[in-house]
Design a protein around this motif. Structure first.
Motif, PDB file in Angstrom:
ATOM      1  N   THR A  59       0.825  -1.219   0.000  1.00  0.00           N
ATOM      2  CA  THR A  59       0.000   0.000   0.000  1.00  0.00           C
ATOM      3  C   THR A  59       0.856   1.264   0.000  1.00  0.00           C
ATOM      4  OG1 THR A  59      -0.145  -0.027   2.424  1.00  0.00           O
ATOM      5  CG2 THR A  59      -1.962  -1.062   1.188  1.00  0.00           C
ATOM      6  N   HIS A  60       1.942   1.243   0.808  1.00  0.00           N
ATOM      7  CA  HIS A  60       2.807   2.427   0.891  1.00  0.00           C
ATOM      8  C   HIS A  60       4.128   2.017   1.526  1.00  0.00           C
ATOM      9  CE1 HIS A  60       1.048   2.293   4.889  1.00  0.00           C
ATOM     10  NE2 HIS A  60       1.895   3.206   5.328  1.00  0.00           N
ATOM     11  N   LEU A  61       5.118   2.852   1.330  1.00  0.00           N
ATOM     12  CA  LEU A  61       6.485   2.461   1.673  1.00  0.00           C
ATOM     13  C   LEU A  61       6.871   2.891   3.091  1.00  0.00           C
ATOM     14  CD1 LEU A  61       7.938   3.112  -1.866  1.00  0.00           C
ATOM     15  CD2 LEU A  61       7.602   0.880  -0.765  1.00  0.00           C
ATOM     16  N   GLY A  63       7.855   1.033   6.771  1.00  0.00           N
ATOM     17  CA  GLY A  63       8.467  -0.248   7.127  1.00  0.00           C
ATOM     18  C   GLY A  63       7.498  -1.305   7.608  1.00  0.00           C
ATOM     19  N   ASP A  64       6.468  -0.897   8.361  1.00  0.00           N
ATOM     20  CA  ASP A  64       5.532  -1.916   8.877  1.00  0.00           C
ATOM     21  C   ASP A  64       4.643  -2.491   7.778  1.00  0.00           C
ATOM     22  OD1 ASP A  64       4.491   0.834   9.170  1.00  0.00           O
ATOM     23  OD2 ASP A  64       2.716  -0.042  10.098  1.00  0.00           O
ATOM     24  N   HIS A  65       4.734  -1.955   6.564  1.00  0.00           N
ATOM     25  CA  HIS A  65       3.914  -2.454   5.449  1.00  0.00           C
ATOM     26  C   HIS A  65       4.718  -3.153   4.356  1.00  0.00           C
ATOM     27  CE1 HIS A  65       0.164  -0.530   6.852  1.00  0.00           C
ATOM     28  NE2 HIS A  65       1.058   0.152   7.544  1.00  0.00           N
ATOM     29  N   PHE A  66       6.032  -2.866   4.262  1.00  0.00           N
ATOM     30  CA  PHE A  66       6.805  -3.549   3.204  1.00  0.00           C
ATOM     31  C   PHE A  66       8.102  -4.171   3.714  1.00  0.00           C
ATOM     32  CE2 PHE A  66      10.634  -1.235   1.620  1.00  0.00           C
ATOM     33  CZ  PHE A  66      10.622  -0.143   2.478  1.00  0.00           C
ATOM     34  N   GLY A 165      -5.255   0.130   3.884  1.00  0.00           N
ATOM     35  CA  GLY A 165      -3.867   0.544   4.135  1.00  0.00           C
ATOM     36  C   GLY A 165      -3.858   1.544   5.276  1.00  0.00           C
ATOM     37  N   ASP A 166      -2.891   2.436   5.309  1.00  0.00           N
ATOM     38  CA  ASP A 166      -2.856   3.507   6.321  1.00  0.00           C
ATOM     39  C   ASP A 166      -3.437   4.766   5.696  1.00  0.00           C
ATOM     40  OD1 ASP A 166      -1.550   1.797   8.020  1.00  0.00           O
ATOM     41  OD2 ASP A 166       0.282   2.979   8.187  1.00  0.00           O
ATOM     42  N   THR A 167      -4.331   5.404   6.427  1.00  0.00           N
ATOM     43  CA  THR A 167      -4.998   6.572   5.855  1.00  0.00           C
ATOM     44  C   THR A 167      -5.642   7.413   6.945  1.00  0.00           C
ATOM     45  OG1 THR A 167      -6.763   7.274   4.329  1.00  0.00           O
ATOM     46  CG2 THR A 167      -7.123   5.211   5.507  1.00  0.00           C
ATOM     47  N   SER A 218      -8.585  -2.884  11.867  1.00  0.00           N
ATOM     48  CA  SER A 218      -7.282  -3.536  12.002  1.00  0.00           C
ATOM     49  C   SER A 218      -6.213  -2.449  12.138  1.00  0.00           C
ATOM     50  CB  SER A 218      -7.047  -4.448  10.796  1.00  0.00           C
ATOM     51  OG  SER A 218      -5.983  -5.339  11.040  1.00  0.00           O
ATOM     52  N   HIS A 219      -4.915  -2.844  12.054  1.00  0.00           N
ATOM     53  CA  HIS A 219      -3.825  -1.876  12.306  1.00  0.00           C
ATOM     54  C   HIS A 219      -4.117  -1.169  13.641  1.00  0.00           C
ATOM     55  CE1 HIS A 219      -0.934   1.465  11.462  1.00  0.00           C
ATOM     56  NE2 HIS A 219      -0.397   0.650  10.570  1.00  0.00           N
ATOM     57  N   LEU A 220      -4.435  -2.011  14.633  1.00  0.00           N
ATOM     58  CA  LEU A 220      -4.908  -1.493  15.919  1.00  0.00           C
ATOM     59  C   LEU A 220      -3.733  -1.042  16.782  1.00  0.00           C
ATOM     60  CD1 LEU A 220      -7.485  -4.346  16.306  1.00  0.00           C
ATOM     61  CD2 LEU A 220      -8.101  -1.914  16.134  1.00  0.00           C
TER      62      LEU A 220
END
Ligand SMILES: [Zn+2]
Ligand SMILES: [Zn+2]
Length: 244
Positions: A59-61, A63-66, A165-167, A218-220
Motif C-alpha cells: 500500500t505504501h512504503l 516499514g511496517d507495510h513492506f 492501508g494507512d490513511t 485492524s492496524h490497531l
C-alpha cells in the motif's frame, strides 16, 4: 475469496500483534496485501505455505507495510526453494526501496542473483491489475504527505473487498468503502486525532452510513487495544479468516 489477517498490529507491535499483512486467496491466484517485517512469523503461526504466494501488493512504503519482503526473499532462497516468478506491486519507488532494504539487511545475498525472477510493477492510482479471478485496483488515500499511499479494492465474481492501508479518515475513503462486501479499515488511535490515521470515534460515527456488509478494524494501536471491550465495531485478530 478468503482473506486471512496475518498481522493486525500497528507500526509499534501494540498488544504483541504482528505487522500488516493480509493473505488473499482467490481462484487462480494467492497474494499478500502488505508485507510487514513479521511476515515469516505470522504466516508460520497459521502454518501457511509461503510457496503458494504469487505476489505482494504494497500500500505504501512505510516499514511496517513492506519491511517483510527481504525476509520472503530469504525464505525462498533457503527454506522454501522457489524458481517460479514472484511479483511485487506498489506505488512509485517500490523497486528502489525493496532493493535497498534487502541490501541493508543481507548485503552478501542481495548482491547475488536470486534463483527466481522478481517482477516489480509500480502502479499509478486507478491502474488495475488482474491476479487470477481478481481485479485489484489501487485507490489513492491520504496518509503521510511525503509518500503515495493506496487502499486496494479487490473484486472477484461480484464480491468486493476494500483494504484501507494507512490513511486518514476522509470523504474519499468513505466513498471507496461505500457498499463493499468487506472493508478492512485501519484504526490506529482512539483519543488521539491525527491527520494521517483513523481514530475509533471517526469511523464509529460514520460506519452505519457506509453500507458495508462487514467492517473489520485492524492496524490497531495501543489506544483502541486498551479499550477493546468497549468498541462496538468488529476488530481483527491475528490469524482470523474472513470469507466472502
Ligand atoms: Zn502502518
Ligand atoms: Zn504508514
Amino acid at each position: 475469496m478468503r482473506v486471512t489477517v496475518l498481522g493486525s498490529g500497528d507500526a509499534f507491535g501494540a498488544g504483541g500483534r504482528f505487522h500488516s499483512a493480509y493473505l488473499t486467496e482467490v481462484p487462480g491466484a494467492t497474494f499478500l496485501l502488505d508485507c510487514g517485517p513479521s511476515i515469516l512469523q505470522s504466516a508460520k503461526q497459521v502454518c501457511w505455505d509461503l510457496g503458494k504466494l504469487d505476489a505482494v501488493l504494497i500500500t505504501h512504503l512505510h516499514g511496517d507495510h513492506f519491511g517483510g519482503v527481504p525476509f520472503l526473499f530469504m525464505e525462498y532462497r533457503y527454506e522454501t526453494p522457489r524458481t517460479r516468478p514472484f511479483a511485487i506491486y506498489g506505488p512509485e519507488g517500490t523497486e528502489r526501496r525493496v532493493r535497498a532494504l534487502f541490501a541493508a539487511l543481507y548485503e552478501h545475498t542481495a548482491a547475488q542473483p536470486l534463483p527466481f525472477p522478481v517482477e516489480y510493477r509500480e502502479l499509478a492510482a486507478g491502474e488495475a491489475v488482474e491476479l487470477g479471478a481478481a481485479r485489484v485496483t489501487p485507490l489513492p488515500v491520504h496518509h503521510a504527505p511525503e509518500l503515495t499511499a493506496f487502499a486496494y479494492r479487490v473484486e472477484v465474481e461480484g464480491r468486493t473487498f476494500l483494504y484501507s492501508g494507512d490513511t486518514a479518515w476522509t470523504d474519499e475513503l468513505a466513498a471507496h468503502a461505500r457498499g463493499v462486501d468487506l472493508f478492512v479499515c485501519e484504526c490506529s488511535t482512539f483519543e488521539t486525532r491525527l491527520d494521517i490515521h483513523v481514530s475509533y470515534p471517526e469511523i464509529a460515527a460514520r460506519a452505519h452510513e457506509l453500507g458495508c456488509r462487514r467492517l473489520v478494524l485492524s492496524h490497531l494501536g495501543s489506544e483502541p487495544l486498551r479499550r477493546l471491550e468497549e468498541l462496538r465495531l468488529e476488530c481483527a485478530r491475528d490469524g482470523m479468516t474472513l470469507d466472502l
